[in-house]
Motif scaffolding. Structure first.
Motif, PDB file in Angstrom:
ATOM      1  N   SER A 202     -29.210   1.057  48.364  1.00 28.68           N
ATOM      2  CA  SER A 202     -30.628   0.772  48.591  1.00 28.68           C
ATOM      3  C   SER A 202     -31.112   1.465  49.857  1.00 28.68           C
ATOM      4  CB  SER A 202     -30.877  -0.733  48.672  1.00 28.68           C
ATOM      5  OG  SER A 202     -30.212  -1.319  49.774  1.00 28.68           O
TER       6      SER A 202
ATOM      7  N   TRP B 174     -34.911  -3.528  46.622  1.00 29.62           N
ATOM      8  CA  TRP B 174     -34.710  -2.359  45.769  1.00 29.62           C
ATOM      9  C   TRP B 174     -35.223  -2.675  44.365  1.00 29.62           C
ATOM     10  CZ3 TRP B 174     -29.249   0.133  44.634  1.00 29.62           C
ATOM     11  CH2 TRP B 174     -29.436   1.461  44.231  1.00 29.62           C
TER      12      TRP B 174
ATOM     13  N   THR C 241     -32.379   3.922  41.083  1.00 28.43           N
ATOM     14  CA  THR C 241     -33.547   3.103  41.377  1.00 28.43           C
ATOM     15  C   THR C 241     -34.231   2.647  40.095  1.00 28.43           C
ATOM     16  OG1 THR C 241     -33.907   4.164  43.522  1.00 28.43           O
ATOM     17  CG2 THR C 241     -35.809   3.081  42.518  1.00 28.43           C
TER      18      THR C 241
END
Length: 201
Positions: free
Chosen positions: A55, A98, A81
């Motif tokens: 992250s 995240w 992501t």
């Protein structure tokens, strides 16, 4: 029922990373990168340390020793992501920042056991050495895949992958070479109670 894949990229001497080395040890090639792009959609499983690291990359923190991400590294982080992620931790604060990440504070082994029973997609670990070890010990791993890069990291190697593992028999179910130098091996693992000839007295 979901399938669980433990997935590692390693140096030849079994390290997950090396101090002063770039991502993929700087040795990824077009065949390997194309293969990565062809992988099926998965839900990634990780622990707190891997979450903090990855992250951080997603937030723009460049690995130590680099001025910026290489295009291959940036693409890999962007794909993570966008992917669904489950993070097992009793220490990370909520909510996770995240995107597409879900925090589970319950026992990871029992949570993954339930995810496998109730799901239908592919679950895959990323990093998270202690999590992978626990899932393997519990007999939950269906496939064990290692992509070995042709480098011995010696004194700079970090994160020894197989320390603390039980004895495991591995039945090969796949293998491939990328770019003439990167070796993939894939196995069906069976955790053993003891070596085949027993433990010497």
């Amino acid at each position: 029922m979901s399938e669980l894949l433990v997935d590692f990229i390693t140096s030849l001497d079994g390290y997950a990373s090396g101090e002063g080395w770039p991502g993929f040890w700087g040795l990824e090639g077009p065949e390997y990168l194309a293969w990565l792009g062809e992988q099926p959609q998965v839900t990634y499983l990780m622990g707190a340390n891997t979450y903090r690291l990855m992250s951080g990359f997603a937030a723009g923190n460049v690995p130590s020793g680099q001025d910026e991400f290489r295009p291959e590294e940036e693409a890999s982080v962007d794909e993570l992501t966008q992917a669904s992620k489950v993070v097992f931790s009793s220490s990370l604060p909520e909510p996770l920042t995240w995107a597409n990440a879900t925090l589970i504070r319950d026992d990871a082994v029992e949570a993954v056991r339930a995810m496998k029973s109730n799901g239908s997609g592919l679950l895959s670990t990323i990093g998270s050495l202690s999590l992978c070890r626990s899932l393997l010990r519990a007999g939950l791993v269906d496939r064990f895949r290692v992509v070995m890069f042709p480098v011995i990291t010696g004194p700079t190697g970090a994160e020894r992958i197989y320390d603390g593992y039980p004895d495991v028999a591995l039945e090969m179910i796949g293998h491939r070479t990328f770019d003439g130098r990167i070796q993939l091996v894939e196995y069906k693992p069976t955790v053993l109670e003891a070596p085949p000839l027993g433990v010497p007295a």
